[in-house]
Write a protein that holds these residues in place. Structure first.
Motif, PDB file in Angstrom:
ATOM      1  N   ILE A 374      -0.174   0.372  -1.921  1.00  0.00           N
ATOM      2  CA  ILE A 374      -0.275   1.775  -1.492  1.00  0.00           C
ATOM      3  C   ILE A 374      -0.237   1.862   0.034  1.00  0.00           C
ATOM      4  N   TYR A 375      -0.998   0.977   0.707  1.00  0.00           N
ATOM      5  CA  TYR A 375      -1.003   0.982   2.184  1.00  0.00           C
ATOM      6  C   TYR A 375       0.400   0.764   2.729  1.00  0.00           C
ATOM      7  N   LEU A 376       1.137  -0.180   2.120  1.00  0.00           N
ATOM      8  CA  LEU A 376       2.487  -0.458   2.590  1.00  0.00           C
ATOM      9  C   LEU A 376       3.408   0.731   2.330  1.00  0.00           C
ATOM     10  N   SER A 377       3.230   1.398   1.167  1.00  0.00           N
ATOM     11  CA  SER A 377       4.059   2.563   0.836  1.00  0.00           C
ATOM     12  C   SER A 377       3.791   3.715   1.796  1.00  0.00           C
ATOM     13  N   LEU A 378       2.549   3.805   2.284  1.00  0.00           N
ATOM     14  CA  LEU A 378       2.196   4.865   3.226  1.00  0.00           C
ATOM     15  C   LEU A 378       2.620   4.537   4.657  1.00  0.00           C
TER      16      LEU A 378
END
Length: 507
Positions: A374-378
């Protein structure tokens, strides 16, 4: 980042507590190692300055007494032709030249030994007194008996520039128990043993008289005085450590309890008197038996020795030179053995910590794969994600470090001093006990069986193991390095995979 890290630690408090326990064990182990290592290092440096390293110089006896080429014929003040020693010397002028021209020397102790007669006090009983008492009057020569008598009154006199630097005191074989040491400026001062003081009821400030007598050299006029008798003031009393055989099988002058330690000038006077009366055909220049030079820093000993070889007017090859770092080594070696043991343990702990933390943080990071994806997608930077994990672990490590600082000091002291006691005990020489038969056989062979507690550990029996600011900073840096490396290794997939791959390929 800080807010997310704090929120995670609070929500996953069970995991946080387990990590705290693990990091406390790691911090505590490393702290003990660092504390012991640094404290022993500081003590070792102090011992290096206190004991230092020395080398001993002496003129070979065959050069002085057995080499005719070192003598020149001269006419003395009485018109007699004698041979004057003109070979190389080890005297005050030689010592001063070395001290002034060689850098790195701290101080020195010159020594001179001579036989002296005890005029007004008695020596501890020995084989010459036994021979005199048991002499067979019906079949023996009376001159022989009087010879035993004077030999029973003969003691060894050891002159020193500074008796505190005499090797027997430096190594702990002798221990001053009353009064003070002989100093360079002293004249007609003497130290005696506890046993000799007790037998003659002597104390500090009392005097004893020493002399040289013809009978000590086996000459007929037994008690003829050579030179002048010397009245010596007792300024110190020493205790002798170790096994010291005495009694009817040991010569009086061989018994350490009868030894007398005096100022250098008095010993040199008795050498001059003995040479003057004993040698009728030659004249011998005053010589020190040996001189011990002390080096400021043991690490510079080789440099000092190299410089000694280049002195003008002094051929070091003429002398017997021996390096003497026994005291330094026997004191430092037990400490170094502890440091080496601690170094191995700390290295093993550090390696074990790294392995354990790699496993822990690999499981930790991989259990948060959805969060990472999720962090990478954000659009979070990969380094920032790793930074958050490091920050979480560092916060727990800080708490563990605070707990460690509170309990490390006393525990490190007990562990360190326990290791020290074991190392010191292992370094002590074994006590020797001699049977009467061994003493008898040694007496027949002209040997002595003395065993001094010399060359043994002379460092502190207790060390103050302090977990100070330096240790805290080193430990914090070491733990941060281990944590960062472990997390980077455990989270390496973050740098090599895309969010979709992380979600689908990690189980």
């Amino acid at each position: 980042m800080l807010k997310r890290a704090t929120l995670y630690l609070r929500r996953k408090y069970r995991r946080t507590i387990l990590l705290l326990i693990l990091l406390f064990v790691i911090s505590f182990s490393l702290a003990i190692g660092l504390t012991v290592w640094n404290s022993i290092g500081a003590v070792t440096c102090g011992i290096r300055q206190e004991l230092g390293t020395s080398f001993v110089m002496r003129v070979p006896s065959h050069v002085i007494y057995g080499t005719d080429s070192n003598y020149t014929e001269v006419v003395d003040e009485n018109g007699q032709t004698k041979r004057q020693y003109t070979g190389f010397t080890l005297d005050e002028a030689t010592v001063e030249q070395i001290m002034q021209q060689v850098e790195g020397l701290d101080t020195y102790n010159a020594e001179k030994s001579e036989y002296v007669h005890a005029d007004d006090f008695s020596l501890l009983y020995g084989k010459f007194a036994n021979a005199w008492e048991n002499w067979n009057e019906t079949g023996g020569d009376p001159a022989e008996r009087i010879g035993w008598k004077i030999l029973s009154e003969e003691a060894m006199l050891y002159g020193n520039t500074d008796s505190a630097l005499y090797d027997k005191f430096r190594t702990g074989a002798f221990e001053l128990v009353a009064g003070r040491h002989i100093a360079p400026e002293d004249r007609k001062k003497v130290l005696i043993s506890e046993q000799l003081a007790e037998q003659n009821q002597l104390g500090l400030g009392d005097t004893i008289t020493l002399s040289a007598r013809a009978g000590m050299a086996g000459l007929p006029d037994t008690y003829a005085l050579w030179g002048e008798a010397q009245e010596m003031e007792i300024v110190g009393i020493f205790h002798i450590n170790g096994d010291q055989p005495a009694g009817a099988l040991v010569s009086e002058n061989d018994q350490t309890y009868n030894w007398l330690i005096c100022d250098l000038e008095t010993a040199c006077y008795f050498q001059y008197v003995a040479d003057l009366y004993w040698y009728t055909d030659r004249m011998i220049a005053p010589q020190y038996d040996n001189v011990t030079f002390f080096v400021d820093d043991p690490a510079q000993l080789d440099t000092v020795m190299d410089e000694l070889e280049t002195l003008d007017g002094l051929n070091i090859l003429d002398y017997e030179v021996a390096v003497d770092d026994t005291m330094y080594r026997t004191t430092v070696d037990p400490l170094l053995s502890i440091r080496n043991l601690v170094a191995v343990v700390v290295a093993a702990v550090a390696a074990g910590c790294f392995v354990v933390l790699c496993i822990i943080f690999t499981m930790w990071v991989r259990s948060r794969r959805r969060e990472v994806a999720i962090y990478l997608s954000l659009g979070f930077r990969k380094g920032k994600i790793i930074g958050q994990f490091v920050l979480e672990a560092a916060a727990v490590a800080l708490a563990a470090l605070i707990l460690t600082a509170a309990v490390c000091g006393p525990v490190a002291g007990r562990i360190g001093n326990g290791l020290l006691s074991s190392a010191v005990e292992a370094a002590q020489p074994e006590e020797q006990q001699f049977s009467e038969d061994e003493l008898w056989q040694a007496a027949l062979a002209g040997e002595t069986l003395y065993h001094y507690d010399s060359g043994t550990y002379a460092g502190p029996e207790q060390i103050d193991f302090t977990f100070g600011l330096v240790e805290v900073l080193i430990l914090a840096a070491l733990e941060l390095l281990i944590i960062t490396a472990a997390i980077c290794k455990g989270g390496s997939f973050i740098f090599s995979m895309q969010p979709r791959q992380i979600m689908t390929t990690l189980s």
